[in-house]
Scaffold this active site. Sequence first.
Site, PDB file in Angstrom:
ATOM      1  N   MET A   1      -8.919   1.543  -6.484  1.00 19.71           N
ATOM      2  CA  MET A   1      -8.489   0.696  -5.385  1.00 19.71           C
ATOM      3  C   MET A   1      -8.487  -0.767  -5.826  1.00 19.71           C
ATOM      4  O   MET A   1      -9.511  -1.276  -6.300  1.00 19.71           O
ATOM      5  CB  MET A   1      -9.436   0.882  -4.196  1.00 19.71           C
TER       6      MET A   1
ATOM      7  N   HIS B   1       9.118  11.017 -11.830  1.00 18.35           N
ATOM      8  CA  HIS B   1       9.740   9.710 -11.632  1.00 18.35           C
ATOM      9  C   HIS B   1      11.026   9.580 -12.444  1.00 18.35           C
ATOM     10  O   HIS B   1      12.051  10.103 -12.072  1.00 18.35           O
ATOM     11  CB  HIS B   1       8.751   8.592 -11.954  1.00 18.35           C
TER      12      HIS B   1
ATOM     13  N   HIS C   1       6.392   5.857 -18.496  1.00 16.91           N
ATOM     14  CA  HIS C   1       7.516   5.257 -17.775  1.00 16.91           C
ATOM     15  C   HIS C   1       8.616   4.966 -18.787  1.00 16.91           C
ATOM     16  O   HIS C   1       8.723   3.847 -19.299  1.00 16.91           O
ATOM     17  CB  HIS C   1       7.091   3.978 -17.051  1.00 16.91           C
TER      18      HIS C   1
ATOM     19  N   CYS D   1       1.337   3.723  -3.078  1.00 17.55           N
ATOM     20  CA  CYS D   1       0.249   4.613  -3.500  1.00 17.55           C
ATOM     21  C   CYS D   1      -0.134   5.618  -2.421  1.00 17.55           C
ATOM     22  O   CYS D   1      -0.414   6.780  -2.721  1.00 17.55           O
ATOM     23  CB  CYS D   1      -0.989   3.796  -3.865  1.00 17.55           C
ATOM     24  N   HIS D   2      -0.190   5.177  -1.156  1.00 20.14           N
ATOM     25  CA  HIS D   2      -0.765   6.009  -0.104  1.00 20.14           C
ATOM     26  C   HIS D   2       0.276   6.693   0.778  1.00 20.14           C
ATOM     27  O   HIS D   2      -0.092   7.496   1.632  1.00 20.14           O
ATOM     28  CB  HIS D   2      -1.708   5.176   0.767  1.00 20.14           C
TER      29      HIS D   2
ATOM     30  N   CYS E   1       0.785  -1.237   0.000  1.00 22.92           N
ATOM     31  CA  CYS E   1       0.000   0.000   0.000  1.00 22.92           C
ATOM     32  C   CYS E   1       0.816   1.286   0.000  1.00 22.92           C
ATOM     33  O   CYS E   1       0.336   2.323  -0.483  1.00 22.92           O
ATOM     34  CB  CYS E   1      -0.928   0.025   1.215  1.00 22.92           C
TER      35      CYS E   1
END
Length: 576
Positions: free
Chosen positions: A122, A360, A402, A84-85, A81
């Site tokens: 999600m 990124h 990417h 993402c969070h 997790c």
Amino acid sequence: MKTKVQRPLLRPLRFLLATLPLAMGSVFAADDATHSSADLKYQAGSSPLGQVPMHQNINPKAPPMTQTEFEQGKQIYFQRCAGCHGVLRKGATGKPLTPDITLDKGTDYLKVFIGYGSPAGMPNWGTSGELSEKEVDLMARYVQQEPPVPPEFSKKDMLATWKVTVPVDKRPTKKLNNYNIGNIFSTTLRDAGEVALIDGDTKKIINIVKTGYAVHISRTSASGRYLYVIGRDARINLIDLWMEKPDSVAELKTGLEARSIETSKYKGFEDKYAIAGDYWPPQFVIMEGDTLKPLKVVSTRGMTVDNEYHPEPRVASIVASHYRPEFVVNAKETGKIMLVDYKDIDNLKITTLDGAKFLHDGGLDSTGRYFLVAANASNKIAVVDTKEDKLAAIVDVGKTPHPGRGANFIHPKFGPVWATSHLGDESISMIGTDPINHKANAWKVVDTVQGQGGGSLFIKTHPKSKNLWVDTPLNPDEKLSQSVAVFDINNLAKGYEVLPIAEWANIGEGAKRIVQPEYNKAGDEVWFSVWSAKDKQSAIVVVDDKTRKLKAVIKDPRLITPTGKFNVNNTQHDIY
């Protein structure tokens, strides 16, 4: 960990799911509308922070958890997790999961969304079989607790990890081996915590060097003598390629989680400094280039490009300018691009540019002047003019770009371009990079072609090649993840040819994901990693660039989960 979910026990939650307002799905939704399965697989990559001791702060309003349950929840969170969070659960590409939000939702509600996911992005961790029902329940309770905070990592902490195993005055004064150093490939053995140094001429392993976990990148010093590798656990190894048997001569940990490293390349500063960027703590560290001694630590905490404070902007890609004594440092969550002047590190000067959030990876254009960096979740490429120290443009591209370092080539119609593939769709975007002779095309997507599918991590070509290679290792379709697409640069509209790299490897069962095309020094071979699980056989496949035919397969029991490969010459000179 893949335990099958006990589906009958989750069925009573279907009614609850149907009765909850759909808008509440935004609790877990990503900042953009949806993620592809490849996006989710990429973002949910594991973090070494799951193994770091952290204090459990008991929240009296939260459902009870034992210390054992809390530790298990913490490990699952950092495995699945945190990407993402965020480490502190304050949100990154996904929404915040702090107790002021989660306590209001309650355990039953949270179990539904962890188990079934939501249309807004999600993942369905329960129904996919990734988490058992007990684990779904545990995570629903865990995210209502106060987020545990990993410890900081100061310069003092770094010095406690610093080791110089071969002092500078004990190292060779000339090259002591007969290797063609420029054609050595530093190959990440992801799950072994090692890199394999492979002789590109003989296709034999020179040495296996113990490193940090899941080395993310390898970078070559300006002189070509030193190789720097950094693991996800923020451990750096400095490898001396002049030794009779190239090996590590120094190491340092700069934090608890990291991704990036680079070395000074401006004239007069060759090999003098190295810089590493951490995910946690959010900071970058400037070091001595030949010993890794930490010299300067700079935090990246601060305001986003939207003028909101962010507590953990992870440092993503870093490149060294060829036009100034500067490092270009990209902070993921804030979207800030920092031009770090290393002329006088005691009086450090930093020029900060506003890019786009979730910066990124990226690379330089063919002239080395412009740096193009992907803002993944914003679907944009930011262009930095490293000569003038300013932002040249922000370009809209496909879904979740990417590029790795990207691919530079001469487009038959639009002149010099830099290309990126995407995690979220099958498009390949080509951006014009010549504002002098092709001004009308500069900093625009001048052409787009369709590849095999989404889930691409790397795109590659070479100045001596007419081929453009695109991998798709994170595509859910095995036919795509186990093959590679190749385009003729002079006839892009013709479409791509598919090469069955995994089939050519002939290694039996396994995931056999094909990742990161990398050229040899001569530019006439392309190397591919055939990436399977750590208990399965993997390989490196070498393809003749001109004929697109199989040239060699490198098999060795020591090649455990090979992923990134970095040719020393091409990395040294930013050839891509």
